[in-house]
Motif scaffolding. Structure first.
Motif, PDB file in Angstrom:
ATOM      1  N   GLU A 209     -43.634  -0.464 -43.430  1.00  0.00           N
ATOM      2  CA  GLU A 209     -42.896   0.814 -42.765  1.00  0.00           C
ATOM      3  C   GLU A 209     -43.859   1.952 -42.418  1.00  0.00           C
ATOM      4  O   GLU A 209     -44.754   2.661 -43.432  1.00  0.00           O
ATOM      5  CB  GLU A 209     -41.954   1.312 -43.715  1.00  0.00           C
ATOM      6  N   LYS A 210     -43.944   2.399 -41.282  1.00  0.00           N
ATOM      7  CA  LYS A 210     -44.919   3.676 -40.956  1.00  0.00           C
ATOM      8  C   LYS A 210     -43.923   4.738 -41.045  1.00  0.00           C
ATOM      9  O   LYS A 210     -42.884   5.158 -40.760  1.00  0.00           O
ATOM     10  CB  LYS A 210     -45.389   3.529 -39.422  1.00  0.00           C
ATOM     11  N   ILE A 211     -44.812   5.639 -41.843  1.00  0.00           N
ATOM     12  CA  ILE A 211     -44.150   6.950 -42.457  1.00  0.00           C
ATOM     13  C   ILE A 211     -44.653   8.156 -41.604  1.00  0.00           C
ATOM     14  O   ILE A 211     -43.953   8.784 -41.039  1.00  0.00           O
ATOM     15  CB  ILE A 211     -44.539   7.227 -43.777  1.00  0.00           C
ATOM     16  N   ILE A 212     -46.325   8.179 -41.458  1.00  0.00           N
ATOM     17  CA  ILE A 212     -46.684   9.406 -40.413  1.00  0.00           C
ATOM     18  C   ILE A 212     -47.723   8.402 -39.620  1.00  0.00           C
ATOM     19  O   ILE A 212     -48.588   7.779 -40.115  1.00  0.00           O
ATOM     20  CB  ILE A 212     -47.380  10.220 -41.479  1.00  0.00           C
ATOM     21  N   SER A 213     -47.595   8.717 -38.517  1.00  0.00           N
ATOM     22  CA  SER A 213     -48.508   8.004 -37.373  1.00  0.00           C
ATOM     23  C   SER A 213     -49.728   8.992 -37.133  1.00  0.00           C
ATOM     24  O   SER A 213     -49.527  10.290 -36.719  1.00  0.00           O
ATOM     25  CB  SER A 213     -48.052   7.654 -36.141  1.00  0.00           C
ATOM     26  N   ASP A 214     -50.787   8.721 -37.049  1.00  0.00           N
ATOM     27  CA  ASP A 214     -52.310   9.445 -36.696  1.00  0.00           C
ATOM     28  C   ASP A 214     -52.413  10.481 -37.413  1.00  0.00           C
ATOM     29  O   ASP A 214     -53.854  10.819 -37.199  1.00  0.00           O
ATOM     30  CB  ASP A 214     -52.092   9.685 -35.283  1.00  0.00           C
ATOM     31  N   THR A 215     -51.537  11.289 -37.947  1.00  0.00           N
ATOM     32  CA  THR A 215     -52.041  12.687 -38.578  1.00  0.00           C
ATOM     33  C   THR A 215     -51.406  12.664 -40.036  1.00  0.00           C
ATOM     34  O   THR A 215     -51.267  13.919 -40.434  1.00  0.00           O
ATOM     35  CB  THR A 215     -51.470  13.853 -37.641  1.00  0.00           C
ATOM     36  N   ALA A 216     -51.784  11.605 -40.846  1.00  0.00           N
ATOM     37  CA  ALA A 216     -51.073  11.534 -42.028  1.00  0.00           C
ATOM     38  C   ALA A 216     -51.761  12.697 -42.979  1.00  0.00           C
ATOM     39  O   ALA A 216     -50.997  13.580 -43.677  1.00  0.00           O
ATOM     40  CB  ALA A 216     -51.109  10.326 -42.665  1.00  0.00           C
ATOM     41  N   LEU A 217     -53.016  12.699 -43.218  1.00  0.00           N
ATOM     42  CA  LEU A 217     -53.781  13.584 -43.870  1.00  0.00           C
ATOM     43  C   LEU A 217     -53.496  15.128 -43.379  1.00  0.00           C
ATOM     44  O   LEU A 217     -53.447  16.001 -44.457  1.00  0.00           O
ATOM     45  CB  LEU A 217     -55.003  13.530 -44.278  1.00  0.00           C
ATOM     46  N   GLN A 218     -53.398  15.344 -42.141  1.00  0.00           N
ATOM     47  CA  GLN A 218     -53.342  16.449 -41.702  1.00  0.00           C
ATOM     48  C   GLN A 218     -52.014  17.158 -42.101  1.00  0.00           C
ATOM     49  O   GLN A 218     -51.692  18.367 -42.375  1.00  0.00           O
ATOM     50  CB  GLN A 218     -53.580  16.714 -40.265  1.00  0.00           C
ATOM     51  N   THR A 219     -50.907  16.312 -41.709  1.00  0.00           N
ATOM     52  CA  THR A 219     -49.470  16.881 -41.988  1.00  0.00           C
ATOM     53  C   THR A 219     -49.541  16.951 -43.489  1.00  0.00           C
ATOM     54  O   THR A 219     -48.688  18.022 -43.811  1.00  0.00           O
ATOM     55  CB  THR A 219     -48.441  15.547 -41.782  1.00  0.00           C
ATOM     56  N   LEU A 220     -49.903  16.033 -44.414  1.00  0.00           N
ATOM     57  CA  LEU A 220     -49.566  16.441 -45.691  1.00  0.00           C
ATOM     58  C   LEU A 220     -50.329  17.538 -46.479  1.00  0.00           C
ATOM     59  O   LEU A 220     -50.076  18.028 -47.382  1.00  0.00           O
ATOM     60  CB  LEU A 220     -49.997  15.024 -46.691  1.00  0.00           C
ATOM     61  N   SER A 221     -51.401  17.768 -45.745  1.00  0.00           N
ATOM     62  CA  SER A 221     -52.144  18.998 -46.227  1.00  0.00           C
ATOM     63  C   SER A 221     -51.359  20.195 -46.111  1.00  0.00           C
ATOM     64  O   SER A 221     -51.625  21.243 -46.614  1.00  0.00           O
ATOM     65  CB  SER A 221     -53.603  19.183 -45.713  1.00  0.00           C
ATOM     66  N   GLU A 222     -50.570  20.268 -45.331  1.00  0.00           N
ATOM     67  CA  GLU A 222     -49.522  21.370 -44.992  1.00  0.00           C
ATOM     68  C   GLU A 222     -48.486  21.675 -46.146  1.00  0.00           C
ATOM     69  O   GLU A 222     -47.716  22.400 -45.966  1.00  0.00           O
ATOM     70  CB  GLU A 222     -49.195  21.627 -43.508  1.00  0.00           C
ATOM     71  N   LEU A 223     -48.233  20.480 -46.601  1.00  0.00           N
ATOM     72  CA  LEU A 223     -47.047  20.777 -47.754  1.00  0.00           C
ATOM     73  C   LEU A 223     -47.313  21.486 -48.853  1.00  0.00           C
ATOM     74  O   LEU A 223     -48.373  21.719 -49.337  1.00  0.00           O
ATOM     75  CB  LEU A 223     -46.701  19.280 -48.240  1.00  0.00           C
TER      76      LEU A 223
END
Length: 223
Positions: A209-223
């Motif tokens: 299952e794909k949870i975040i496409s292409d920008t996983a680390l970038q997206t998670l760093s903002e949490l």
């Protein structure tokens, strides 16, 4: 061995196990308390940087950082400090290396990159992507913050419902090879390297299952 001049003030050396064996050294010799033999090896590297890459450090303070990528690979990043910039005390060993360069009138011939065996060169090529697994999202969020404003290549996050693990597939399409290696080294501190084959990435894309496409680390760093 791979040498890459990153800028006028920075150069990197990627060394593999066979490079170290050639000079009777181990990774521990270079990242621990360095022996005279290890210092001599580093002086040879700096001679190569000077002669083959026009990376002159005779009148400049430098910092040499050692990064162990895995049990068979070590990366040295050499940075020239700006005029007047203080040298961190933990790099005082580098002053000794520079002094040794000036003292030695004649160095033993050091093989250039072009002289390395073609077979070894192919074997040591850096992959286009890597895969790490994580048992919970908190670890992923924590490690992602290390790469803010640094890593911007494509990377996607998947979840395997069968084992409950998160799979991070990260690339180097917009980062240098050494930046890619550094990312892998940091990810290893929080997750587990996935032993991959040429088809691993495609299997994960098709079955997990794909949870975040292409920008996983970038997206998670903002949490």
């Amino acid at each position: 061995m791979k040498i890459e001049k990153l800028s006028d003030n920075q150069i990197s050396f990627t060394l593999w196990k066979n490079d170290l064996e050639e000079y009777d050294l181990t990774i521990t010799d270079l990242i621990g308390k360095r022996s005279d033999k290890a210092e001599g090896f580093l002086r040879k590297l700096m001679e190569v940087a000077k002669n083959d890459y026009d990376f002159e450090t005779d009148d400049t303070s430098i910092v040499i950082e050692a990064m162990q990528v895995d049990q068979d690979c070590l990366v040295f990043v050499v940075t020239k400090l700006a005029e007047g910039e203080n040298l961190d005390p933990r790099y005082e060993m580098m002053r000794k290396i520079k002094e040794g360069l000036k003292r030695e009138e004649k160095e033993e011939e050091f093989p250039s990159v072009d002289e390395q065996p073609k077979k070894a060169e192919a074997k040591e090529s850096i992959p286009l992507y890597g895969i790490y697994t994580f048992d919970n999202m908190d670890k992923l969020i924590e490690v992602s913050k290390l790469f803010e404003n640094f890593y911007d290549s494509d990377n996607s996050l998947y979840k395997n419902k069968e084992d409950g693990l998160y799979y991070l597939v990260f690339t180097r399409n917009r980062n240098t090879e050494n930046e890619f290696l550094l990312v892998g080294r940091q990810l290893r501190e929080f997750g587990t390297a996935f032993r991959q084959s040429y088809a691993s990435r495609y299997y994960i894309e098709e079955h997990f299952e794909k949870i975040i496409s292409d920008t996983a680390l970038q997206t998670l760093s903002e949490l």
